[in-house]
Design a protein around this motif. Sequence first.
Motif, PDB file in Angstrom:
ATOM      1  N   UNK A  70      56.337  26.410  86.682  1.00 51.55           N
ATOM      2  CA  UNK A  70      55.862  25.101  86.241  1.00 51.55           C
ATOM      3  C   UNK A  70      57.036  24.325  85.653  1.00 51.55           C
ATOM      4  N   UNK A  71      57.078  23.046  86.043  1.00 50.16           N
ATOM      5  CA  UNK A  71      58.118  22.143  85.538  1.00 50.16           C
ATOM      6  C   UNK A  71      57.720  21.679  84.144  1.00 50.16           C
ATOM      7  N   UNK A  72      58.641  21.850  83.202  1.00 49.46           N
ATOM      8  CA  UNK A  72      58.358  21.426  81.832  1.00 49.46           C
ATOM      9  C   UNK A  72      59.025  20.107  81.472  1.00 49.46           C
ATOM     10  N   UNK A  73      59.541  19.437  82.489  1.00 49.64           N
ATOM     11  CA  UNK A  73      60.115  18.113  82.241  1.00 49.64           C
ATOM     12  C   UNK A  73      58.972  17.113  82.365  1.00 49.64           C
ATOM     13  N   UNK A  74      58.374  16.822  81.273  1.00 52.34           N
ATOM     14  CA  UNK A  74      57.149  16.027  81.341  1.00 52.34           C
ATOM     15  C   UNK A  74      57.202  14.882  80.342  1.00 52.34           C
ATOM     16  N   UNK A  75      56.216  14.008  80.500  1.00 50.75           N
ATOM     17  CA  UNK A  75      56.171  12.810  79.661  1.00 50.75           C
ATOM     18  C   UNK A  75      55.394  13.102  78.368  1.00 50.75           C
ATOM     19  N   UNK A  76      55.435  12.129  77.517  1.00 59.35           N
ATOM     20  CA  UNK A  76      54.696  12.222  76.246  1.00 59.35           C
ATOM     21  C   UNK A  76      53.223  12.480  76.482  1.00 59.35           C
ATOM     22  N   UNK A  77      52.697  11.709  77.414  1.00 63.39           N
ATOM     23  CA  UNK A  77      51.261  11.803  77.698  1.00 63.39           C
ATOM     24  C   UNK A  77      50.909  13.180  78.227  1.00 63.39           C
ATOM     25  N   UNK A  78      51.745  13.738  79.097  1.00 68.33           N
ATOM     26  CA  UNK A  78      51.458  15.047  79.665  1.00 68.33           C
ATOM     27  C   UNK A  78      51.529  16.130  78.585  1.00 68.33           C
ATOM     28  N   UNK A  79      52.519  15.993  77.677  1.00 69.08           N
ATOM     29  CA  UNK A  79      52.572  16.963  76.588  1.00 69.08           C
ATOM     30  C   UNK A  79      51.380  16.786  75.651  1.00 69.08           C
ATOM     31  N   UNK A  80      50.886  15.561  75.604  1.00 64.28           N
ATOM     32  CA  UNK A  80      49.721  15.322  74.753  1.00 64.28           C
ATOM     33  C   UNK A  80      48.474  15.993  75.337  1.00 64.28           C
ATOM     34  N   UNK A  81      48.283  15.812  76.651  1.00 59.32           N
ATOM     35  CA  UNK A  81      47.058  16.305  77.271  1.00 59.32           C
ATOM     36  C   UNK A  81      47.190  17.723  77.809  1.00 59.32           C
ATOM     37  N   UNK A  82      48.440  18.167  77.970  1.00 54.83           N
ATOM     38  CA  UNK A  82      48.637  19.499  78.500  1.00 54.83           C
ATOM     39  C   UNK A  82      48.852  19.516  79.981  1.00 54.83           C
ATOM     40  N   UNK A  83      49.525  20.564  80.474  1.00 52.80           N
ATOM     41  CA  UNK A  83      49.790  20.667  81.913  1.00 52.80           C
ATOM     42  C   UNK A  83      50.002  22.126  82.262  1.00 52.80           C
ATOM     43  N   UNK A  84      50.038  22.365  83.576  1.00 52.15           N
ATOM     44  CA  UNK A  84      50.272  23.714  84.059  1.00 52.15           C
ATOM     45  C   UNK A  84      48.978  24.497  84.252  1.00 52.15           C
ATOM     46  N   UNK A  85      49.164  25.734  84.607  1.00 50.84           N
ATOM     47  CA  UNK A  85      48.035  26.630  84.863  1.00 50.84           C
ATOM     48  C   UNK A  85      47.744  27.426  83.583  1.00 50.84           C
ATOM     49  N   UNK A  86      46.542  27.281  83.028  1.00 51.13           N
ATOM     50  CA  UNK A  86      46.243  27.859  81.707  1.00 51.13           C
ATOM     51  C   UNK A  86      46.371  29.390  81.733  1.00 51.13           C
ATOM     52  N   UNK A  87      46.037  29.994  82.876  1.00 48.94           N
ATOM     53  CA  UNK A  87      46.177  31.445  82.949  1.00 48.94           C
ATOM     54  C   UNK A  87      47.600  31.852  83.322  1.00 48.94           C
ATOM     55  N   UNK A  88      48.464  30.839  83.665  1.00 52.22           N
ATOM     56  CA  UNK A  88      49.864  31.112  83.991  1.00 52.22           C
ATOM     57  C   UNK A  88      50.780  30.372  83.030  1.00 52.22           C
ATOM     58  N   UNK A  89      51.781  29.711  83.604  1.00 49.49           N
ATOM     59  CA  UNK A  89      52.683  28.907  82.776  1.00 49.49           C
ATOM     60  C   UNK A  89      51.969  27.609  82.435  1.00 49.49           C
ATOM     61  N   UNK A  90      52.018  27.223  81.161  1.00 52.57           N
ATOM     62  CA  UNK A  90      51.329  25.972  80.808  1.00 52.57           C
ATOM     63  C   UNK A  90      51.692  25.532  79.398  1.00 52.57           C
TER      64      UNK A  90
END
Length: 510
Positions: free
Chosen positions: A346-366
Amino acid sequence: MKGLNLTWGLLVLLLLWTFSAVTDAAGAERGGRSQRRGGGGGGSSGGSEKRRRFHRIQHGQCSYTFILPELDGCQGGGSPPQTEQYGGPRGGTSVVQRDSPPVDGEWSAQKLQHLESTMENNTQWLHKLENFIQRSMRRDVANIQSHVVHNQTATMLEIGTNLLTHTAEQTRKLNVVEAKVLNHTSRIEIQLLENSLSTNKLEKELLLQTSEISQLRDKNSRLESKVQMLESQQRGELEDMRVEKNRLQSVVRNQMAAIEALERQLRVASSNNSALQRQQAQLMDTTGSPPRTQMWRDCADVYKAGHSVSGLYHIYMGNRTEPVYCDMETSGGGWTVFQQRFNGSVDFQRSWREYKLGFGDVSGEHWLGNEVLHLMTSQAQYSLRVELKDWEGNTAHSQYDRFTLTSERQQYRLYLRGYSGTAGRQSSLTTHGTAFSTRDQDNDNCDHCKCALMLTGGWWFDACGFSNLNGIYYTVGHNIRKLNGIKWHHFRGPSYSLRSTSMMVRPYDF
Ligand SMILES: *[C@@H]1O[C@H](CO)[C@@H](O)[C@H](O)[C@H]1NC(C)=O
Ligand SMILES: *[C@@H]1O[C@H](CO)[C@@H](O)[C@H](O)[C@H]1NC(C)=O
Ligand SMILES: *[C@@H]1O[C@H](CO)[C@@H](O)[C@H](O)[C@H]1NC(C)=O
Ligand SMILES: *[C@@H]1O[C@H](CO)[C@@H](O)[C@H](O)[C@H]1NC(C)=O
Ligand SMILES: *[C@@H]1O[C@H](CO)[C@@H](O)[C@H](O)[C@H]1NC(C)=O
Ligand SMILES: *[C@@H]1O[C@H](CO)[C@@H](O)[C@H](O)[C@H]1NC(C)=O
């Protein structure tokens, strides 16, 4: 000259004599015809001659005989009776009258003839003389002048010869020069011919080249027009594509809006559902069976509900259910995992909004999401645990007794207290309220830099601090000397990128 003078004198004498003789004869004849004339006038007439005297002169080879008249008988001439009958023969005595009987007419004619022939002879002589004199004169003059003339002639001849030889020489030279000139001329003509030939060749080549160039130019212009056509086509296609892209973007936007709307509806529905569940539970409470299963506020609740297996669970958070990964093994379990990395999927280069709401696979990288984390940890006092693993198989952890995350309006500031653990004696996280930063929201404490851009990912960057577990995931062999990797300074140093991490919270009083 003396000879000449003598000759001239003789000539004069002869002439004088001849003249007198002729005059005499004429007078005799006239006397025969008219007495008055002959008797009266001519005292010197020869009619009275009685004898002849001869005088001979020798001149060179020639001898001249002169018949001289006798003068004594001429004095008594001129008696009237003589002149009455026959004039001359009677009165004056002439040689002819005496030699022959007076025959009237015939004799006179004979006499006259004789005189005439004599005169002719004399004349001839005279001619001869004259010729001779002239000849001798000529010879003299020629002799006198011949030398000069010869000399002059010789000189002239010499000069002439010289001139001739000069002329011949000049002519020869002229001929040579002429030949040379002719040769030159012919050579020049040949060269000119050759030149003109080569010029013609060149002209032909030039024409060929010119035509080729024009052909090339034509081709070029055709190609250019083709290229322009293609360009315009491409431009048109690009324009079409841009229009299409805009259309697609608007579609995507619409779809995103629709999805959001759906999400909202889903949230409402699920809340409806949980409300229904709650109502159902209340109903069942009232009826005596109390399974408050789906009302967990975190993994600790799940664990307390009897679930001791790590995995995916749903909690209720902010009027909606939220899927979370629960770690039920580490240090007693009950941990709600909000960050996990182990293979870089999972790419962790994300925006403010994405870090706010969350991203990635919850059972994997996230990344669970700052908002959920804030809401969850706002319910009570929570602890934080950080699990780390390097590429050499070492594991370490850092734990904080108190973990507080402020709201978004306060930039999700992080406050920590009560550090402990094996990943360094000191905390690699700043503990005194560092704000969260992403690439599009620079809240770090670096005055002249953007740590989120330099070190990548979203994190509580100080300036820029000793840790960043959301950096770039580097695989083994590439993980050394990486400043923007997954860093926990007090575990493996400032440039070591770790293999796996996980961050989790649990109520402090668990
Ligand atoms: C003329 O001259 C020729 C010779 O020269 C001579 O025989 C002839 O008798 C001459 N005639 C007279 C008339 O003297
Ligand atoms: C002929 O000419 C030469 C030189 O050309 C000269 O010495 C000589 O005296 C001349 N003779 C006469 C007769 O003029
Ligand atoms: C012209 O000149 C050429 C070369 O200089 C020479 O070979 C040729 O014999 C000459 N022709 C005449 C006619 O002089
Ligand atoms: C369930 O959702 C509907 C709209 O879909 C709403 O009108 C209703 O109030 C909700 N019920 C509860 C219990 O939230
Ligand atoms: C959840 O819903 C209640 C009422 O339905 C509301 O008062 C509350 O603000 C909501 N919470 C959030 C986080 O939206
Ligand atoms: C990473 O892990 C996830 C979950 O285990 C898996 O689905 C994925 O294929 C993995 N990716 C890589 C690149 O290993």
